[in-house]
Enzyme design. Structure first.
Site, PDB file in Angstrom:
ATOM      1  N   HIS A 199       0.711  -0.280 -10.317  1.00 24.34           N
ATOM      2  CA  HIS A 199      -0.207  -1.088  -9.513  1.00 24.34           C
ATOM      3  C   HIS A 199      -0.587  -2.380 -10.250  1.00 24.34           C
ATOM      4  O   HIS A 199      -1.759  -2.688 -10.448  1.00 24.34           O
ATOM      5  CB  HIS A 199      -1.457  -0.290  -9.145  1.00 24.34           C
ATOM      6  CG  HIS A 199      -2.127  -0.824  -7.899  1.00 24.34           C
ATOM      7  ND1 HIS A 199      -2.736  -0.016  -6.971  1.00 24.34           N
ATOM      8  CD2 HIS A 199      -2.288  -2.092  -7.415  1.00 24.34           C
ATOM      9  CE1 HIS A 199      -3.247  -0.740  -5.993  1.00 24.34           C
ATOM     10  NE2 HIS A 199      -2.969  -2.009  -6.240  1.00 24.34           N
ATOM     11  N   ARG A 205       0.856  -1.183   0.000  1.00 25.40           N
ATOM     12  CA  ARG A 205       0.000   0.000   0.000  1.00 25.40           C
ATOM     13  C   ARG A 205       0.898   1.242   0.000  1.00 25.40           C
ATOM     14  O   ARG A 205       1.930   1.282   0.672  1.00 25.40           O
ATOM     15  CB  ARG A 205      -0.909   0.028   1.241  1.00 25.40           C
ATOM     16  CG  ARG A 205      -1.994  -1.048   1.246  1.00 25.40           C
ATOM     17  CD  ARG A 205      -3.066  -0.739   0.206  1.00 25.40           C
ATOM     18  NE  ARG A 205      -4.153  -1.705   0.212  1.00 25.40           N
ATOM     19  CZ  ARG A 205      -4.223  -2.773  -0.577  1.00 25.40           C
ATOM     20  NH1 ARG A 205      -3.245  -3.030  -1.426  1.00 25.40           N
ATOM     21  NH2 ARG A 205      -5.269  -3.583  -0.528  1.00 25.40           N
TER      22      ARG A 205
END
Length: 309
Positions: free
Chosen positions: A272, A224
């Site tokens: 991502h 994250r």
């Protein structure tokens, strides 16, 4: 008939409609799967936190909310969500994460960037150490972290894992608590971050904790964005204390073009892509949880509301 609401972006419906129908049928479940049901008729919600459903109060019959994402930080604090919430633990997602993480661990361990980026006509032999002589630390020993730690250890690296609470995993040195975090960072020639985002994990890597890393450490963050203090990592890169940071997740996504990570010579940005929920395998997890709900069995992967994951 079991009414299941699919609450996610339109492009997700196109990818998940068929795999979900197949998974429900394989378990003998008679399901009416739609992108709209009257709220008071819904039995289960297949849910993405960026969907239009943000108020769960009308879903009075709903037995569980089944998250499509591994991360639940964008929904777990919703005060209207009183139904059981299950996070996604998808075998396909886990496999993808293991492949991405092990690939970049080996890339940094072998010094592959030297040959990929520096084809300058000069012959500079570089012999990397063996895996047994390069220590890897994995912060976060959930499903993804544990799978990555085991895979890395299987390649011969000494692996230390850290988690908030005590764990025991064969072949992994498991540490926990604040003292354990200090030791885990001190052993991290290569550091992999796979913690969830909670108030307790934000800026886990900051100006102080970065100093604990061995000089020349590599950072790999597919977990994250908020786990790291961007400015502190950039400063550690500039001094050479950190040799390179490979980052797949960011506080703002897409990463703004003006962000210094893009231009820094010791940063690799990936968009991502470390792992993605796979429609076929995740549909099977969702179908199994619906089966369990109908049978009165415990749901898989229930979120601990207090812990936040």
């Amino acid at each position: 008939m079991i009414n299941v609401l699919f609450a996610a972006q339109a492009d997700r419906w196109e990818k998940y409609e068929h795999p979900l129908h197949t998974a429900f049928a394989d378990l003998g479940l008679k399901v009416d799967l739609r992108t709209y049901h009257a709220p008071d008729t819904v039995d289960y919600i297949v849910y993405a936190p960026n969907s239009d459903v943000q108020d769960f109060t009308p879903f009075t019959r709903c037995k569980a909310v089944l998250n499509l994402w591994a991360g639940v930080e964008n929904v777990v604090g919703n005060p209207t969500l009183t139904q059981p919430l299950a996070r996604m633990v998808d075998p396909g997602m886990t496999r993808g994460m293991v492949e991405w993480v092990t690939g970049h661990v080996l890339r940094h361990h072998l010094g592959m960037d030297r040959n990929i980026k520096d084809q300058n006509g000069q012959w500079h032999p570089y012999i990397p150490p063996l895996a047994q002589d390069r220590r890897v630390t994995v912060l976060g020993l959930g499903e993804l972290g544990t799978a990555c730690a085991r895979a890395i250890a299987g390649l011969g690296f000494p692996v230390t894992g850290w988690s908030r609470s005590a764990k025991q995993i064969d072949g992994i040195t498991c540490l926990h608590g604040s003292d354990g975090l200090k030791t885990a960072l001190e052993r991290a020639d290569i550091l992999v971050l796979l913690l969830p985002t909670t108030p307790a994990t934000e800026n886990t890597l900051n100006g102080e904790t970065l100093k604990l890393l061995p000089t020349g450490a590599f950072i790999i963050n597919p977990g994250r964005g908020p786990l790291i203090d961007d400015d502190a990592v950039l400063a550690a890169l500039d001094t050479g204390h950190v040799a390179h940071a490979t980052l797949d997740v960011f506080r703002i996504e897409p990463l703004p073009p003006e962000h210094p990570f893009w231009a820094h010579p010791r940063v690799t940005v990936t968009p991502h892509i470390a792992s993605e929920t796979r429609p076929v395998t995740s549909a099977q997890v969702i179908a199994e949880n619906v089966r369990r709900g109908e049978a009165g069995e415990d749901f898989l992967y229930l979120v601990d509301r207090k812990a936040g994951y």
